[in-house]
Write a protein that holds these residues in place. Structure first.
Motif, PDB file in Angstrom:
ATOM      1  N   ALA A  76       0.835  -1.210   0.000  1.00 20.56           N
ATOM      2  CA  ALA A  76       0.000   0.000   0.000  1.00 20.56           C
ATOM      3  C   ALA A  76       0.867   1.258   0.000  1.00 20.56           C
ATOM      4  N   VAL A  77       0.416   2.277  -0.703  1.00 24.18           N
ATOM      5  CA  VAL A  77       1.131   3.564  -0.715  1.00 24.18           C
ATOM      6  C   VAL A  77       0.359   4.643   0.031  1.00 24.18           C
ATOM      7  N   ALA A  78      -0.910   4.397   0.317  1.00 23.56           N
ATOM      8  CA  ALA A  78      -1.693   5.391   1.065  1.00 23.56           C
ATOM      9  C   ALA A  78      -2.973   4.766   1.602  1.00 23.56           C
ATOM     10  N   LYS A  79      -3.520   5.419   2.623  1.00 29.32           N
ATOM     11  CA  LYS A  79      -4.818   5.051   3.185  1.00 29.32           C
ATOM     12  C   LYS A  79      -5.622   6.323   3.394  1.00 29.32           C
ATOM     13  N   ALA A  80      -6.922   6.170   3.427  1.00 30.55           N
ATOM     14  CA  ALA A  80      -7.811   7.294   3.707  1.00 30.55           C
ATOM     15  C   ALA A  80      -8.743   6.940   4.854  1.00 30.55           C
ATOM     16  N   TYR A  81      -8.879   7.868   5.778  1.00 31.17           N
ATOM     17  CA  TYR A  81      -9.813   7.717   6.895  1.00 31.17           C
ATOM     18  C   TYR A  81     -10.792   8.874   6.888  1.00 31.17           C
ATOM     19  N   GLU A  82     -11.977   8.628   7.389  1.00 30.36           N
ATOM     20  CA  GLU A  82     -12.924   9.702   7.641  1.00 30.36           C
ATOM     21  C   GLU A  82     -13.479   9.555   9.046  1.00 30.36           C
ATOM     22  N   TYR A  83     -13.826  10.700   9.619  1.00 33.08           N
ATOM     23  CA  TYR A  83     -14.383  10.703  10.971  1.00 33.08           C
ATOM     24  C   TYR A  83     -15.683  11.495  10.936  1.00 33.08           C
ATOM     25  N   ARG A  84     -16.763  10.890  11.437  1.00 34.58           N
ATOM     26  CA  ARG A  84     -18.104  11.450  11.314  1.00 34.58           C
ATOM     27  C   ARG A  84     -18.591  12.059  12.623  1.00 34.58           C
ATOM     28  N   LEU A  85     -19.237  13.203  12.491  1.00 33.07           N
ATOM     29  CA  LEU A  85     -19.832  13.912  13.623  1.00 33.07           C
ATOM     30  C   LEU A  85     -21.319  14.116  13.386  1.00 33.07           C
ATOM     31  N   ASP A  86     -22.076  14.135  14.463  1.00 34.79           N
ATOM     32  CA  ASP A  86     -23.472  14.552  14.451  1.00 34.79           C
ATOM     33  C   ASP A  86     -23.610  15.761  15.369  1.00 34.79           C
TER      34      ASP A  86
ATOM     35  N   GLY B  24     -16.861   6.966  15.584  1.00 32.77           N
ATOM     36  CA  GLY B  24     -16.973   7.870  14.444  1.00 32.77           C
ATOM     37  C   GLY B  24     -15.959   7.633  13.343  1.00 32.77           C
ATOM     38  N   LEU B  25     -15.027   6.702  13.554  1.00 32.07           N
ATOM     39  CA  LEU B  25     -13.913   6.518  12.622  1.00 32.07           C
ATOM     40  C   LEU B  25     -14.185   5.400  11.619  1.00 32.07           C
ATOM     41  N   PHE B  26     -13.903   5.700  10.349  1.00 33.71           N
ATOM     42  CA  PHE B  26     -14.058   4.738   9.260  1.00 33.71           C
ATOM     43  C   PHE B  26     -12.784   4.723   8.417  1.00 33.71           C
ATOM     44  N   LEU B  27     -12.276   3.533   8.144  1.00 33.24           N
ATOM     45  CA  LEU B  27     -11.227   3.387   7.139  1.00 33.24           C
ATOM     46  C   LEU B  27     -11.926   3.421   5.782  1.00 33.24           C
ATOM     47  N   ARG B  28     -11.678   4.480   5.027  1.00 32.49           N
ATOM     48  CA  ARG B  28     -12.405   4.671   3.774  1.00 32.49           C
ATOM     49  C   ARG B  28     -11.814   3.869   2.620  1.00 32.49           C
ATOM     50  N   GLY B  29     -10.486   3.773   2.578  1.00 30.13           N
ATOM     51  CA  GLY B  29      -9.883   3.047   1.462  1.00 30.13           C
ATOM     52  C   GLY B  29      -8.394   2.868   1.634  1.00 30.13           C
ATOM     53  N   VAL B  30      -7.840   1.918   0.880  1.00 31.81           N
ATOM     54  CA  VAL B  30      -6.405   1.642   0.845  1.00 31.81           C
ATOM     55  C   VAL B  30      -5.994   1.691  -0.614  1.00 31.81           C
ATOM     56  N   TYR B  31      -4.849   2.328  -0.907  1.00 32.77           N
ATOM     57  CA  TYR B  31      -4.483   2.605  -2.290  1.00 32.77           C
ATOM     58  C   TYR B  31      -3.090   2.073  -2.601  1.00 32.77           C
ATOM     59  N   PHE B  32      -2.944   1.598  -3.856  1.00 28.65           N
ATOM     60  CA  PHE B  32      -1.723   0.904  -4.236  1.00 28.65           C
ATOM     61  C   PHE B  32      -1.020   1.541  -5.429  1.00 28.65           C
ATOM     62  N   ASP B  33      -1.513   2.660  -5.919  1.00 28.31           N
ATOM     63  CA  ASP B  33      -0.832   3.401  -6.985  1.00 28.31           C
ATOM     64  C   ASP B  33      -1.154   4.880  -6.839  1.00 28.31           C
ATOM     65  N   GLN B  34      -0.324   5.710  -7.452  1.00 29.85           N
ATOM     66  CA  GLN B  34      -0.442   7.152  -7.257  1.00 29.85           C
ATOM     67  C   GLN B  34      -1.703   7.733  -7.887  1.00 29.85           C
TER      68      GLN B  34
ATOM     69  N   VAL C  70      -4.342   7.376  -5.340  1.00 27.09           N
ATOM     70  CA  VAL C  70      -4.118   8.335  -4.258  1.00 27.09           C
ATOM     71  C   VAL C  70      -4.614   9.718  -4.670  1.00 27.09           C
ATOM     72  N   ALA C  71      -4.316  10.111  -5.909  1.00 31.88           N
ATOM     73  CA  ALA C  71      -4.750  11.421  -6.398  1.00 31.88           C
ATOM     74  C   ALA C  71      -6.270  11.537  -6.364  1.00 31.88           C
ATOM     75  N   ARG C  72      -6.961  10.472  -6.746  1.00 28.44           N
ATOM     76  CA  ARG C  72      -8.430  10.495  -6.704  1.00 28.44           C
ATOM     77  C   ARG C  72      -8.934  10.578  -5.271  1.00 28.44           C
ATOM     78  N   ALA C  73      -8.268   9.865  -4.366  1.00 28.07           N
ATOM     79  CA  ALA C  73      -8.678   9.887  -2.957  1.00 28.07           C
ATOM     80  C   ALA C  73      -8.501  11.262  -2.342  1.00 28.07           C
ATOM     81  N   CYS C  74      -7.540  12.031  -2.864  1.00 26.21           N
ATOM     82  CA  CYS C  74      -7.253  13.364  -2.314  1.00 26.21           C
ATOM     83  C   CYS C  74      -8.232  14.430  -2.794  1.00 26.21           C
ATOM     84  N   GLU C  75      -9.141  14.080  -3.672  1.00 27.90           N
ATOM     85  CA  GLU C  75     -10.140  15.036  -4.151  1.00 27.90           C
ATOM     86  C   GLU C  75     -11.249  15.154  -3.111  1.00 27.90           C
ATOM     87  N   ILE C  76     -10.887  15.705  -1.964  1.00 32.58           N
ATOM     88  CA  ILE C  76     -11.817  15.825  -0.833  1.00 32.58           C
ATOM     89  C   ILE C  76     -12.846  16.896  -1.131  1.00 32.58           C
ATOM     90  N   ARG C  77     -14.104  16.544  -0.937  1.00 28.61           N
ATOM     91  CA  ARG C  77     -15.195  17.497  -1.178  1.00 28.61           C
ATOM     92  C   ARG C  77     -15.844  17.868   0.150  1.00 28.61           C
TER      93      ARG C  77
END
Length: 266
Positions: free
Chosen positions: A105-115, A246-256, A259-266
């Motif tokens: 893996a070259v990167a991971k993405a996490y998200e944390y949710r609030l109410d 509140g924590l979720f592992l959103r994805g694991v990435y194996f190429d750049q 990773v670039a797509r994962a970084c398109e945070i909205r």
């Protein structure tokens, strides 16, 4: 021997985390037991990370080796017929020899949710941290921008999670490619979402970051103070650890490209 990659989602509420623990239900333990039943052989499953008790996943990746001839789709259907309903395999794919869910893996993405709001809906209580008061988003955005890049995150790692006497490796240095926060909805249906994409995360790092960012959002800490905490490399100075739910592992990435797509945070 074949190498297979699993992509799975799970509700971590009823588990003591990913890693096998004696006498405790874990995601890895359940997967290995069901794979052993399918293949009639002992199977070692390697995860891309070790999620803690109560943490969820939308896109965990794991790998295992087997001499079984069951096709990937057969493994996917078979596992889902055997697994409890709070664990689901989304895909099983053939991989090249030497592939490892963690080390490849070259990167991971996490998200944390609030109410937000006076009362949290009971259906959300296991999947989001509840706050009654709004957050200062502008102040938190200053801190999130400061997090992007390569830094020593020792102030946000779990106390005692690493032998500080060991000088090899990269220590607490990690690179965050993206960090963001947004809110949506209104009233008791208003939600907040922290997002982090990085080349690796220390134990409890995301939850400690979120707890400290909430301190900023609630006015207990300034952005300048947040930066000083980062630079101090001292966990005792940072805010409280946010709850696991509140924590979720959103994805694991194996190429750049991924990773670039994962970084398109909205």
């Amino acid at each position: 021997m074949r190498t297979l990659r699993l992509t799975l989602a799970f509700d971590g509420t009823g588990y003591a985390g990913w890693q096998v623990q004696k006498g405790q239900p874990t995601i890895q333990g359940v997967l290995e037991a069901k794979l052993a039943r399918m293949t009639a052989a002992k199977v070692k499953v390697d995860g891309a990370g070790r999620t803690d008790a109560g943490v969820h996943a939308l896109g965990m990746v794991a790998s295992f080796c087997t001499s079984a001839t069951i096709p990937g789709e057969g493994f996917c259907k078979g596992l889902n017929s055997l697994l409890p309903s709070d664990i689901r395999v989304l895909e099983v794919a053939e991989e090249v020899p030497g592939f490892h869910a963690r080390y490849s893996a070259v990167a991971k993405a996490y998200e944390y949710r609030l109410d937000f709001g006076a009362t949290q809906l009971p259906t959300a209580r296991l999947y989001a941290h509840h706050l009654r008061q709004p957050l200062d988003q502008a102040a938190m955005q200053v801190c999130l921008q400061a997090l992007v890049g390569t830094h020593d995150f020792a102030s946000f790692e779990a106390t005692g999670s690493r032998d500080r006497s060991q000088t090899g490796g990269r220590g607490a240095v990690r690179t965050l490619f993206a960090a963001g926060y947004r809110e949506s909805g209104a009233g008791s249906l208003r939600h907040g979402l922290f997002q982090f994409v990085g080349d690796g995360f220390l134990r409890h790092m995301v939850r400690n970051l979120v707890g400290t960012l909430i301190d900023v959002g609630q006015g207990r800490l300034t952005p300048v103070g947040f930066t000083k905490i980062m630079q101090a490399r001292d966990r005792s100075l940072a805010g409280p650890m946010a709850p696991a739910r509140g924590l979720f592992l959103r994805g694991v990435y194996f190429d750049q490209a991924a990773v670039a797509r994962a970084c398109e945070i909205r």
